[in-house]
Design a protein around this motif. Structure first.
Motif, PDB file in Angstrom:
ATOM      1  N   ASP A 189      47.375  38.997  40.766  1.00  0.00           N
ATOM      2  CA  ASP A 189      48.556  39.737  41.216  1.00  0.00           C
ATOM      3  C   ASP A 189      49.248  40.214  40.123  1.00  0.00           C
ATOM      4  OD1 ASP A 189      51.516  38.481  42.732  1.00  0.00           O
ATOM      5  OD2 ASP A 189      50.509  40.350  42.772  1.00  0.00           O
ATOM      6  N   THR A 190      49.550  41.510  40.319  1.00  0.00           N
ATOM      7  CA  THR A 190      50.370  42.325  39.177  1.00  0.00           C
ATOM      8  C   THR A 190      51.017  43.542  39.843  1.00  0.00           C
ATOM      9  OG1 THR A 190      50.385  43.429  36.948  1.00  0.00           O
ATOM     10  CG2 THR A 190      48.453  43.633  38.486  1.00  0.00           C
ATOM     11  N   SER A 191      52.163  43.840  39.319  1.00  0.00           N
ATOM     12  CA  SER A 191      52.772  45.258  39.679  1.00  0.00           C
ATOM     13  C   SER A 191      52.432  46.381  38.658  1.00  0.00           C
ATOM     14  CB  SER A 191      54.263  44.895  39.809  1.00  0.00           C
ATOM     15  OG  SER A 191      54.711  44.532  38.345  1.00  0.00           O
ATOM     16  N   GLU A 192      51.621  45.843  37.713  1.00  0.00           N
ATOM     17  CA  GLU A 192      51.300  47.155  36.653  1.00  0.00           C
ATOM     18  C   GLU A 192      50.313  47.796  37.110  1.00  0.00           C
ATOM     19  OE1 GLU A 192      52.766  46.913  33.345  1.00  0.00           O
ATOM     20  OE2 GLU A 192      53.790  45.227  33.769  1.00  0.00           O
ATOM     21  N   SER A 193      50.125  49.237  36.702  1.00  0.00           N
ATOM     22  CA  SER A 193      49.277  50.170  36.936  1.00  0.00           C
ATOM     23  C   SER A 193      48.161  50.381  35.876  1.00  0.00           C
ATOM     24  CB  SER A 193      49.692  51.494  37.485  1.00  0.00           C
ATOM     25  OG  SER A 193      50.514  51.819  36.237  1.00  0.00           O
ATOM     26  N   ASN A 194      48.577  50.044  34.682  1.00  0.00           N
ATOM     27  CA  ASN A 194      47.409  50.087  33.698  1.00  0.00           C
ATOM     28  C   ASN A 194      47.245  48.526  33.126  1.00  0.00           C
ATOM     29  OD1 ASN A 194      46.964  52.879  33.793  1.00  0.00           O
ATOM     30  ND2 ASN A 194      49.091  53.306  32.550  1.00  0.00           N
ATOM     31  N   TYR A 195      46.124  48.082  33.161  1.00  0.00           N
ATOM     32  CA  TYR A 195      45.731  46.780  32.529  1.00  0.00           C
ATOM     33  C   TYR A 195      44.294  46.778  32.206  1.00  0.00           C
ATOM     34  CZ  TYR A 195      45.022  46.161  37.444  1.00  0.00           C
ATOM     35  OH  TYR A 195      44.625  46.577  38.861  1.00  0.00           O
ATOM     36  N   TYR A 196      44.133  45.393  31.833  1.00  0.00           N
ATOM     37  CA  TYR A 196      42.586  45.304  31.451  1.00  0.00           C
ATOM     38  C   TYR A 196      42.302  43.820  31.986  1.00  0.00           C
ATOM     39  CZ  TYR A 196      43.791  48.932  28.039  1.00  0.00           C
ATOM     40  OH  TYR A 196      44.279  49.996  27.860  1.00  0.00           O
ATOM     41  N   LEU A 197      40.994  43.810  32.419  1.00  0.00           N
ATOM     42  CA  LEU A 197      40.466  42.447  32.846  1.00  0.00           C
ATOM     43  C   LEU A 197      39.100  42.196  32.331  1.00  0.00           C
ATOM     44  CD1 LEU A 197      40.843  43.544  36.694  1.00  0.00           C
ATOM     45  CD2 LEU A 197      41.941  41.692  35.639  1.00  0.00           C
TER      46      LEU A 197
END
Lengths: 120, 114
Positions: A26-34
């Protein structure tokens, strides 16, 4: 704050078969890494595979591949041709970029983990 | 290439005692992390250093936990005084720099507080 959920506390698979481990976040970020990390019984954690959120193509590393569904906030790990050495705890992890003054840094948030046992 | 080194591997103390853990990162890695992993949970970041400066310590219980990396190489994490709930594995990790994706983990120190 970001949360990572792994709904399968334990999984088992026969050697040479395929298994899929689930992860939602769950996140509101658009740029991230998994990420998927593997922690064998010796406890030294190692990186298995990484996915950048801006990439639509699913990452693949040899027998390991992911199914990244950004809209559904789902990030599952598929292990093909399972081997005894794949027995470990697997953690799904999320990283977003943060700033401290002029320094950009990544902060990992881990899920609870899934214990995978591969049977001969 | 040598990996991340941690010592001791195991430690048993009584509550209210103090304890210190040591970590030596991979040579050349500027960023060092300390995580707490409670049994059955994923690791939780306690503190992150870039060289000898703190980048993030928002989840470090500062009333009892402290960490330093004075020369920007090895690091020490201290707990004083310890509580029962501090029983966990303390993992150290390092990466080339704060922008690196991959973190390299050490074997951890298993702390038992009785």
């Amino acid at each position: 704050a970001q949360t990572v959920t792994q709904s399968q506390p334990e999984m088992s698979v026969q050697e040479a078969e395929t298994v899929t481990l689930s992860c939602t976040y769950d996140t509101s970020e658009s740029n991230y890494y998994l990420f998927w990390y593997k922690q064998p019984p010796s406890r030294q954690m190692i990186l298995v595979i990484r996915q950048e959120a801006y990439k639509q193509q699913n990452a693949t590393e040899n027998r390991f591949s992911v199914n990244f569904q950004k809209a559904a906030k789902s990030f599952s790990l598929k292990i093909s041709d399972s081997q005894l050495g794949d027995t470990a705890m697997y953690f799904c992890a999320f990283m977003k970029r943060s700033w401290n003054g002029g320094t950009s840094y990544g902060k990992l948030t881990f899920g609870q983990g899934t214990i995978l046992t591969v049977h001969p | 290439e040598a990996g991340v080194a941690q010592s001791p591997r195991y430690k048993i103390i009584e509550k209210r005692q103090s304890v210190a853990f040591w970590c030596n990162p991979i040579s050349g890695h500027a960023t060092l992390y300390w995580y707490q992993q409670i049994l059955g949970q994923g690791p939780k970041l306690l503190i992150q250093f870039q060289n000898n400066g703190v980048v993030d310590d928002s989840q470090l219980p500062k009333d009892r936990f402290s960490a330093e990396r004075l020369k920007g190489v090895d690091s020490t994490l201290k707990i004083q005084p310890a509580k029962l709930e501090d029983s966990a594995v303390y993992l150290c990790a390092s990466s080339l720099h704060t922008g690196s994706y991959e973190q390299y983990f050490g074997p951890g120190t298993r702390l038992t507080v009785t």
